[in-house]
Design an enzyme around this catalytic site. Structure first.
Site, short mmCIF file in Angstrom:
data_model
loop_
_atom_site.label_atom_id
_atom_site.label_comp_id
_atom_site.label_asym_id
_atom_site.label_seq_id
_atom_site.Cartn_x
_atom_site.Cartn_y
_atom_site.Cartn_z
N HIS A 21 0.23 -1.36 0.10
CA HIS A 21 -0.28 0.56 0.15
C HIS A 21 0.40 1.27 -0.40
O HIS A 21 1.95 1.74 0.86
CB HIS A 21 -0.85 -0.05 1.30
CG HIS A 21 -1.38 -0.76 1.12
ND1 HIS A 21 -3.18 -0.88 0.76
CD2 HIS A 21 -1.94 -2.62 1.78
CE1 HIS A 21 -3.65 -2.10 1.09
NE2 HIS A 21 -2.91 -3.29 1.46
N HIS A 199 -9.03 -7.69 -1.21
CA HIS A 199 -7.74 -8.26 0.27
C HIS A 199 -9.35 -8.98 0.56
O HIS A 199 -10.63 -9.01 -0.02
CB HIS A 199 -7.96 -7.10 1.02
CG HIS A 199 -6.71 -6.03 0.43
ND1 HIS A 199 -6.13 -5.74 -0.15
CD2 HIS A 199 -6.02 -5.98 2.09
CE1 HIS A 199 -5.45 -5.17 -0.10
NE2 HIS A 199 -4.83 -5.30 1.30
N GLU A 202 -7.96 -12.38 4.59
CA GLU A 202 -7.26 -12.08 6.36
C GLU A 202 -7.70 -11.94 6.96
O GLU A 202 -7.86 -11.99 7.90
CB GLU A 202 -6.68 -10.65 5.68
CG GLU A 202 -6.03 -9.71 6.38
CD GLU A 202 -5.08 -8.65 6.44
OE1 GLU A 202 -6.60 -7.99 5.56
OE2 GLU A 202 -4.15 -7.97 6.34
N ASP A 280 3.06 -5.34 2.28
CA ASP A 280 1.25 -5.34 2.89
C ASP A 280 2.06 -3.54 3.50
O ASP A 280 1.71 -2.76 2.72
CB ASP A 280 0.74 -5.71 3.97
CG ASP A 280 -0.12 -5.45 3.66
OD1 ASP A 280 -0.78 -5.57 2.92
OD2 ASP A 280 -0.95 -5.86 4.92
N1 ADE Z 1 -5.22 -1.35 4.21
C1 ADE Z 1 -3.54 -1.49 4.47
N2 ADE Z 1 -3.55 -2.18 5.20
C2 ADE Z 1 -4.27 -3.67 4.86
C3 ADE Z 1 -4.32 -4.48 4.86
N3 ADE Z 1 -3.62 -5.73 6.19
N4 ADE Z 1 -5.61 -4.86 5.02
C4 ADE Z 1 -6.32 -4.62 4.36
N5 ADE Z 1 -6.66 -3.18 4.08
C5 ADE Z 1 -5.07 -2.66 4.42
ZN ZN Z 2 -3.17 -4.86 2.08
#
Ligand code: ADE
Ligand code: ZN
Length: 335
Positions: A21, A199, A202, A280
């Site tokens: 990101h 995503h 997670e 990430d």
């Molecule tokens: N935005 C930044 N990092 C993130 C993550 N690990 N999961 C979801 N959104 C994000």
């Molecule tokens: Zn992410």
């Protein structure tokens, strides 16, 4: 057991990173510097030692957004791009895809978005000349901002789709809403020729990964690790050739898994799922690509041939054009 020299050599391998990101890669000192320049109060964002401070995932998202308030102009994003690409190049990353959000870059307005993007691309061109690192962008909507705001991001993505903006994706709070609520935005992006990732798995479990594949038609999944809890889904990922953008250090830092030994990346790989490795939001999670490789080699005994295979998988799943992919694969081949 690998010796220290072998571990060191592994950390120096050329790397392909598919999941980073843009704002999440901002070093805390960089954000503090901008806050000072602009007299923005960032109380609560930093721990006493100067690192980012958060308790859990939802708090992480709010600290992330608080820190991002200081990034207010295209030039701020250009400076951020230069800083993050220097850090990635120092970690021997040769090709990177980063998530860039119109919500933070112009608030969803296409004209403003173009200006941010222009500044980011200029900085990326300079970094490629200086360090050889190649950057491509994935326009990202933010799930907890809701499906309507996501459509504005998708419009920005459609307007700037091409050789540099190569994909559309979604981050944010996976526990808010369903993947299918965003199908309109993903359909728009697909019709504009963009590649898709979201995503999933997670926080939202295996079901969220299945939904991502079936309801949004993504080719890659951000994280995806909770797919391990559903063997039929693991088979589906293998059959469809879906690539997972796995971020092991992030998952441990946010307590998705208690430690790297308990992380399913090796089981997924052994099952034939295409896994790749990314950071990430590296400064938030006190990680770097070199740290990720070091820890994976030490924990799972992965040698250089495993990392080579993972980087080839990542290059083959990259959203760039085939000419760029060939250049990246040739660079990987030289080691
Ligand atoms: N935005 C930044 N990092 C993130 C993550 N690990 N999961 C979801 N959104 C994000
Ligand atoms: Zn992410």
């Amino acid at each position: 057991m690998m010796n220290e020299d072998e571990l060191h050599n592994i950390t120096r391998l050329p790397k392909v990173e598919l999941h980073l990101h843009h704002e999440g890669a901002a070093p805390p000192a960089f954000i503090r510097g901008l806050a000072q320049e602009k007299s923005v109060n960032l109380d609560g964002v930093f721990a006493p030692d100067g690192s980012y401070a958060f308790r859990d995932f939802v708090h992480f998202l709010s600290v992330y957004e608080a820190a991002t308030q200081v990034l207010r102009t295209p030039d701020d994003y250009a400076r951020l791009t230069t800083a993050l690409l220097e850090e990635c190049a120092a970690n021997d990353v040769i090709y990177l895809e980063s998530f860039i959000s119109p919500d933070f870059c112009g608030g969803g307005d296409v004209g403003a978005w173009r200006e941010y993007l222009h500044a980011i691309q200029e900085a990326a061109d300079a970094a490629e000349r200086d360090h050889g690192i190649i950057l491509r962008g994935i326009v990202t909507c933010i799930r907890h901002f809701g499906p309507e705001i996501a459509k504005a991001s998708a419009r920005c993505a459609v307007e700037t789709a091409g050789d540099w903006i190569v994909g559309f994706g979604m981050g944010g709070d996976e526990n808010k809403g369903e993947q299918k609520d965003f199908a309109y935005s993903f359909d728009m992006a697909r019709e504009a020729g963009l590649h898709l990732t979201t995503h999933a798995g997670e926080w939202g479990g295996a079901k969220s990964v299945r939904d991502a594949v079936q309801d949004l038609g993504v080719e890659r999944v951000g994280h995806g690790v909770q797919a391990i809890d559903d063997p039929a889904l693991v088979d589906l990922l293998v059959e469809k050739g879906i690539t997972l953008e796995v971020c092991p250090g992030s998952n441990v830092a946010l307590n998705v898994y208690p430690n790297l030994g308990a992380h399913p990346i090796e089981k997924l790989r052994q099952s034939g799922v295409k896994v790749t490795v990314s950071t990430d939001d590296p400064p938030f999670f006190h990680t770097t690509m070199r740290d990720e490789y070091f820890n994976l080699a030490r924990t799972f005994g992965w040698d250089a041939s495993v990392f080579k295979e993972i980087n080839e998988t990542a290059a083959n799943a990259a959203f760039c054009d085939d000419g760029t992919r060939k250049r990246v694969l040739e660079q990987l081949e030289r080691t």
